[in-house]
Design a protein around this motif. Structure first.
Motif, PDB file in Angstrom:
ATOM      1  N   ASP A 190      -5.924  -6.861  -7.696  1.00  0.00           N
ATOM      2  CA  ASP A 190      -6.345  -6.064  -6.548  1.00  0.00           C
ATOM      3  C   ASP A 190      -5.394  -4.887  -6.367  1.00  0.00           C
ATOM      4  O   ASP A 190      -4.179  -5.033  -6.484  1.00  0.00           O
ATOM      5  CB  ASP A 190      -6.350  -6.914  -5.274  1.00  0.00           C
ATOM      6  CG  ASP A 190      -7.110  -6.221  -4.146  1.00  0.00           C
ATOM      7  OD1 ASP A 190      -8.352  -6.133  -4.242  1.00  0.00           O
ATOM      8  OD2 ASP A 190      -6.480  -5.765  -3.190  1.00  0.00           O
ATOM      9  N   VAL A 191      -5.960  -3.727  -6.081  1.00  0.00           N
ATOM     10  CA  VAL A 191      -5.151  -2.542  -5.808  1.00  0.00           C
ATOM     11  C   VAL A 191      -5.457  -2.055  -4.392  1.00  0.00           C
ATOM     12  O   VAL A 191      -6.595  -2.170  -3.924  1.00  0.00           O
ATOM     13  CB  VAL A 191      -5.425  -1.435  -6.864  1.00  0.00           C
ATOM     14  CG1 VAL A 191      -6.853  -0.906  -6.775  1.00  0.00           C
ATOM     15  CG2 VAL A 191      -4.433  -0.296  -6.737  1.00  0.00           C
ATOM     16  N   VAL A 192      -4.446  -1.556  -3.711  1.00  0.00           N
ATOM     17  CA  VAL A 192      -4.624  -0.988  -2.368  1.00  0.00           C
ATOM     18  C   VAL A 192      -4.030   0.420  -2.356  1.00  0.00           C
ATOM     19  O   VAL A 192      -2.885   0.623  -2.788  1.00  0.00           O
ATOM     20  CB  VAL A 192      -3.920  -1.841  -1.287  1.00  0.00           C
ATOM     21  CG1 VAL A 192      -4.005  -1.147   0.075  1.00  0.00           C
ATOM     22  CG2 VAL A 192      -4.542  -3.234  -1.207  1.00  0.00           C
ATOM     23  N   ALA A 197      -3.006  -7.519  -1.013  1.00  0.00           N
ATOM     24  CA  ALA A 197      -3.456  -7.424  -2.404  1.00  0.00           C
ATOM     25  C   ALA A 197      -3.247  -8.753  -3.122  1.00  0.00           C
ATOM     26  O   ALA A 197      -4.086  -9.185  -3.925  1.00  0.00           O
ATOM     27  CB  ALA A 197      -2.700  -6.300  -3.116  1.00  0.00           C
ATOM     28  N   ALA A 198      -2.127  -9.416  -2.823  1.00  0.00           N
ATOM     29  CA  ALA A 198      -1.849 -10.714  -3.449  1.00  0.00           C
ATOM     30  C   ALA A 198      -2.905 -11.743  -3.058  1.00  0.00           C
ATOM     31  O   ALA A 198      -3.366 -12.536  -3.889  1.00  0.00           O
ATOM     32  CB  ALA A 198      -0.459 -11.188  -3.045  1.00  0.00           C
ATOM     33  N   LYS A 199      -3.279 -11.732  -1.803  1.00  0.00           N
ATOM     34  CA  LYS A 199      -4.307 -12.674  -1.342  1.00  0.00           C
ATOM     35  C   LYS A 199      -5.654 -12.372  -2.005  1.00  0.00           C
ATOM     36  O   LYS A 199      -6.388 -13.285  -2.392  1.00  0.00           O
ATOM     37  CB  LYS A 199      -4.449 -12.582   0.188  1.00  0.00           C
ATOM     38  CG  LYS A 199      -3.285 -13.193   0.945  1.00  0.00           C
ATOM     39  CD  LYS A 199      -3.315 -12.775   2.422  1.00  0.00           C
ATOM     40  CE  LYS A 199      -2.060 -13.241   3.131  1.00  0.00           C
ATOM     41  NZ  LYS A 199      -2.223 -14.533   3.793  1.00  0.00           N
ATOM     42  N   GLU A 200      -5.976 -11.102  -2.126  1.00  0.00           N
ATOM     43  CA  GLU A 200      -7.237 -10.725  -2.755  1.00  0.00           C
ATOM     44  C   GLU A 200      -7.244 -11.101  -4.241  1.00  0.00           C
ATOM     45  O   GLU A 200      -8.253 -11.589  -4.762  1.00  0.00           O
ATOM     46  CB  GLU A 200      -7.457  -9.213  -2.608  1.00  0.00           C
ATOM     47  CG  GLU A 200      -7.836  -8.795  -1.213  1.00  0.00           C
ATOM     48  CD  GLU A 200      -9.236  -9.274  -0.838  1.00  0.00           C
ATOM     49  OE1 GLU A 200     -10.165  -9.081  -1.625  1.00  0.00           O
ATOM     50  OE2 GLU A 200      -9.385  -9.859   0.246  1.00  0.00           O
ATOM     51  N   ALA A 201      -6.124 -10.869  -4.903  1.00  0.00           N
ATOM     52  CA  ALA A 201      -6.045 -11.227  -6.323  1.00  0.00           C
ATOM     53  C   ALA A 201      -6.185 -12.741  -6.497  1.00  0.00           C
ATOM     54  O   ALA A 201      -6.908 -13.219  -7.372  1.00  0.00           O
ATOM     55  CB  ALA A 201      -4.719 -10.740  -6.904  1.00  0.00           C
ATOM     56  N   ALA A 202      -5.507 -13.480  -5.633  1.00  0.00           N
ATOM     57  CA  ALA A 202      -5.608 -14.946  -5.692  1.00  0.00           C
ATOM     58  C   ALA A 202      -7.031 -15.402  -5.381  1.00  0.00           C
ATOM     59  O   ALA A 202      -7.559 -16.320  -6.018  1.00  0.00           O
ATOM     60  CB  ALA A 202      -4.617 -15.569  -4.714  1.00  0.00           C
ATOM     61  N   SER A 210       7.461 -15.351   0.102  1.00  0.00           N
ATOM     62  CA  SER A 210       8.189 -14.152   0.542  1.00  0.00           C
ATOM     63  C   SER A 210       8.680 -13.309  -0.625  1.00  0.00           C
ATOM     64  O   SER A 210       8.866 -12.095  -0.494  1.00  0.00           O
ATOM     65  CB  SER A 210       9.365 -14.545   1.437  1.00  0.00           C
ATOM     66  OG  SER A 210      10.227 -15.416   0.737  1.00  0.00           O
ATOM     67  N   ASP A 211       8.869 -13.942  -1.796  1.00  0.00           N
ATOM     68  CA  ASP A 211       9.306 -13.163  -2.964  1.00  0.00           C
ATOM     69  C   ASP A 211       8.125 -12.584  -3.752  1.00  0.00           C
ATOM     70  O   ASP A 211       8.319 -11.967  -4.805  1.00  0.00           O
ATOM     71  CB  ASP A 211      10.187 -14.024  -3.883  1.00  0.00           C
ATOM     72  CG  ASP A 211       9.443 -15.232  -4.436  1.00  0.00           C
ATOM     73  OD1 ASP A 211       8.240 -15.404  -4.123  1.00  0.00           O
ATOM     74  OD2 ASP A 211      10.065 -16.013  -5.181  1.00  0.00           O
ATOM     75  N   LEU A 212       6.921 -12.793  -3.239  1.00  0.00           N
ATOM     76  CA  LEU A 212       5.687 -12.267  -3.838  1.00  0.00           C
ATOM     77  C   LEU A 212       5.432 -12.806  -5.249  1.00  0.00           C
ATOM     78  O   LEU A 212       4.635 -12.238  -6.002  1.00  0.00           O
ATOM     79  CB  LEU A 212       5.702 -10.730  -3.882  1.00  0.00           C
ATOM     80  CG  LEU A 212       5.865 -10.010  -2.545  1.00  0.00           C
ATOM     81  CD1 LEU A 212       6.009  -8.495  -2.772  1.00  0.00           C
ATOM     82  CD2 LEU A 212       4.664 -10.270  -1.642  1.00  0.00           C
ATOM     83  N   VAL A 264       3.420  -8.716  -8.370  1.00  0.00           N
ATOM     84  CA  VAL A 264       3.068  -7.630  -7.442  1.00  0.00           C
ATOM     85  C   VAL A 264       3.929  -6.412  -7.767  1.00  0.00           C
ATOM     86  O   VAL A 264       5.154  -6.519  -7.880  1.00  0.00           O
ATOM     87  CB  VAL A 264       3.294  -8.054  -5.968  1.00  0.00           C
ATOM     88  CG1 VAL A 264       2.956  -6.903  -5.020  1.00  0.00           C
ATOM     89  CG2 VAL A 264       2.441  -9.279  -5.629  1.00  0.00           C
ATOM     90  N   GLY A 265       3.278  -5.283  -7.939  1.00  0.00           N
ATOM     91  CA  GLY A 265       3.994  -4.047  -8.219  1.00  0.00           C
ATOM     92  C   GLY A 265       3.535  -2.954  -7.276  1.00  0.00           C
ATOM     93  O   GLY A 265       2.482  -3.072  -6.645  1.00  0.00           O
ATOM     94  N   HIS A 266       4.335  -1.925  -7.153  1.00  0.00           N
ATOM     95  CA  HIS A 266       3.904  -0.834  -6.290  1.00  0.00           C
ATOM     96  C   HIS A 266       4.517   0.486  -6.719  1.00  0.00           C
ATOM     97  O   HIS A 266       5.562   0.528  -7.372  1.00  0.00           O
ATOM     98  CB  HIS A 266       4.210  -1.121  -4.815  1.00  0.00           C
ATOM     99  CG  HIS A 266       5.629  -1.483  -4.525  1.00  0.00           C
ATOM    100  ND1 HIS A 266       6.549  -0.580  -4.102  1.00  0.00           N
ATOM    101  CD2 HIS A 266       6.279  -2.673  -4.617  1.00  0.00           C
ATOM    102  CE1 HIS A 266       7.715  -1.189  -3.909  1.00  0.00           C
ATOM    103  NE2 HIS A 266       7.578  -2.463  -4.220  1.00  0.00           N
ATOM    104  N   ALA A 267       3.827   1.545  -6.373  1.00  0.00           N
ATOM    105  CA  ALA A 267       4.310   2.906  -6.590  1.00  0.00           C
ATOM    106  C   ALA A 267       4.319   3.588  -5.231  1.00  0.00           C
ATOM    107  O   ALA A 267       4.129   2.940  -4.201  1.00  0.00           O
ATOM    108  CB  ALA A 267       3.401   3.625  -7.579  1.00  0.00           C
ATOM    109  N   ASP A 268       4.532   4.888  -5.219  1.00  0.00           N
ATOM    110  CA  ASP A 268       4.592   5.590  -3.929  1.00  0.00           C
ATOM    111  C   ASP A 268       3.335   5.353  -3.092  1.00  0.00           C
ATOM    112  O   ASP A 268       3.406   5.094  -1.899  1.00  0.00           O
ATOM    113  CB  ASP A 268       4.757   7.098  -4.155  1.00  0.00           C
ATOM    114  CG  ASP A 268       6.179   7.437  -4.572  1.00  0.00           C
ATOM    115  OD1 ASP A 268       7.051   6.553  -4.440  1.00  0.00           O
ATOM    116  OD2 ASP A 268       6.400   8.562  -5.033  1.00  0.00           O
ATOM    117  N   ASP A 269       2.158   5.458  -3.744  1.00  0.00           N
ATOM    118  CA  ASP A 269       0.900   5.482  -2.994  1.00  0.00           C
ATOM    119  C   ASP A 269       0.025   4.255  -3.163  1.00  0.00           C
ATOM    120  O   ASP A 269      -1.081   4.224  -2.624  1.00  0.00           O
ATOM    121  CB  ASP A 269       0.074   6.720  -3.410  1.00  0.00           C
ATOM    122  CG  ASP A 269       0.651   7.986  -2.822  1.00  0.00           C
ATOM    123  OD1 ASP A 269       1.481   7.888  -1.901  1.00  0.00           O
ATOM    124  OD2 ASP A 269       0.278   9.072  -3.284  1.00  0.00           O
TER     125      ASP A 269
END
Lengths: 207, 95
Positions: free
Chosen positions: A14-16, A60-65, A87-89, A103-108
């Motif tokens: 899942d991406v947000v 996003a983690a919940k959606e992916a799961a 808590s550590d994702l 779980v990964g993230h960028a600026d946006d």
């Protein structure tokens, strides 16, 4: 899990889009965070440096799961709180099932990948072109990734989604086909705002 | 997803109990498909009918809670797979 199950490789992703005004509005809406997060998750958010970003990581983690659980025959329904993210994702829990997360993230954007099985899943997040349709762009991205794994051309691959009367979006999870025949890859698609994401995993080949 | 849109087919309400006619205004701020949300026999799945993603579906649940002054419990939300299920949930919560 049974030995047969351990031979399977399944993914959900899942991406947000963090810049999407609707997402920002939702996060600020009274009751929204409480509707999505468990008390334990809310405590983590309260202590976070950037609670909005972390909230969407949880989401996003919940959606992916969720997408992965559906493939396991579960019906998590509309309740995000039934899936609790550590808590550590690194993992999430649904009843007695624990699901590994990345779980990964960028600026946006933030992206979550849920997976089980022996295979190392692949995933990619891509920005949509100005006039691109999200669903088509996601399928193109997935086919390009899968073509590399399968050693075929992307033109030989297609993504199918069969109608379902039991799922919330009206469709079964996507299936990747080569010349109309399902491949051995498990796949997942996601899009939100300006971003599309795709993930795939190849089931361990039996000896 | 665009907020602030209208509800196509809002006048088409055959079969919907009057008590839940507020469902449409509650959903009016969410983008919906060009087909009527209600008035069809199948009253399809919320995400498909409303063309919303799951993040907006949470907003929809909150809108329904506000509009009907009910509390949608997690276990009840789990059962909502169609717009028709949402209507049943509202009616049972108001009973």
């Amino acid at each position: 899990m049974t030995p047969i199950r351990s031979e399977l490789a399944l993914v959900g992703n899942d991406v947000v889009d963090l810049g999407d005004p609707d997402n920002r509005e939702s996060f600020a809406r009274p009751g929204y965070v409480e509707r999505v997060c468990t008390p334990a998750e809310r405590r983590v958010l309260e202590a976070a440096e950037d609670p909005e970003r972390l909230f969407w990581c949880f989401f996003a983690a919940k959606e992916a799961a969720y997408k992965l659980l559906v493939k396991l025959g579960e019906e998590p329904g509309l309740s995000h709180r039934r899936i609790e993210v550590a808590s550590d994702l690194a993992s999430s829990r649904y009843d007695d099932r624990e699901i590994a997360l990345r779980v990964g993230h960028a600026d946006d954007w933030v992206h979550a990948l849920a997976s089980i099985g022996p295979a190392e899943p692949r995933f990619e997040v891509s920005e949509l072109g100005e006039h691109a349709r999200a669903s088509a762009a996601g399928r193109d991205l997935l086919c390009r990734m899968a073509a590399e794994v399968l050693g075929v051309t992307g033109a030989e691959l297609s993504v199918e989604r069969r109608p379902s009367t039991t799922s919330h979006d009206g469709f079964e999870p996507p299936r990747l086909c080569e010349k109309g025949v399902p491949t051995g890859l498990d796949v997942s698609l996601s899009h939100d705002g300006r971003y599309v994401a795709a993930a795939l995993a190849e089931a361990k080949r039996r000896q | 997803m665009t907020r602030g849109g209208s509800v196509p087919g809002a006048a088409l309400l055959p079969g919907l109990p009057g008590d839940v006619s507020n469902l449409l205004p509650a959903l009016a701020s969410f983008h919906v498909s060009s087909r009527p949300v209600v008035g069809r026999r199948d009253l399809g799945s919320p995400r498909k009918s409303l063309k919303v993603n799951s993040a907006r579906l949470v907003d929809v649940v909150l809108e329904i809670e506000d509009a009907f002054e009910i509390e949608v419990k997690d276990e009840d939300a789990d059962k909502v797979k169609t717009i028709g299920d949402a209507v049943k949930l509202i009616l049972s919560s108001q009973a």
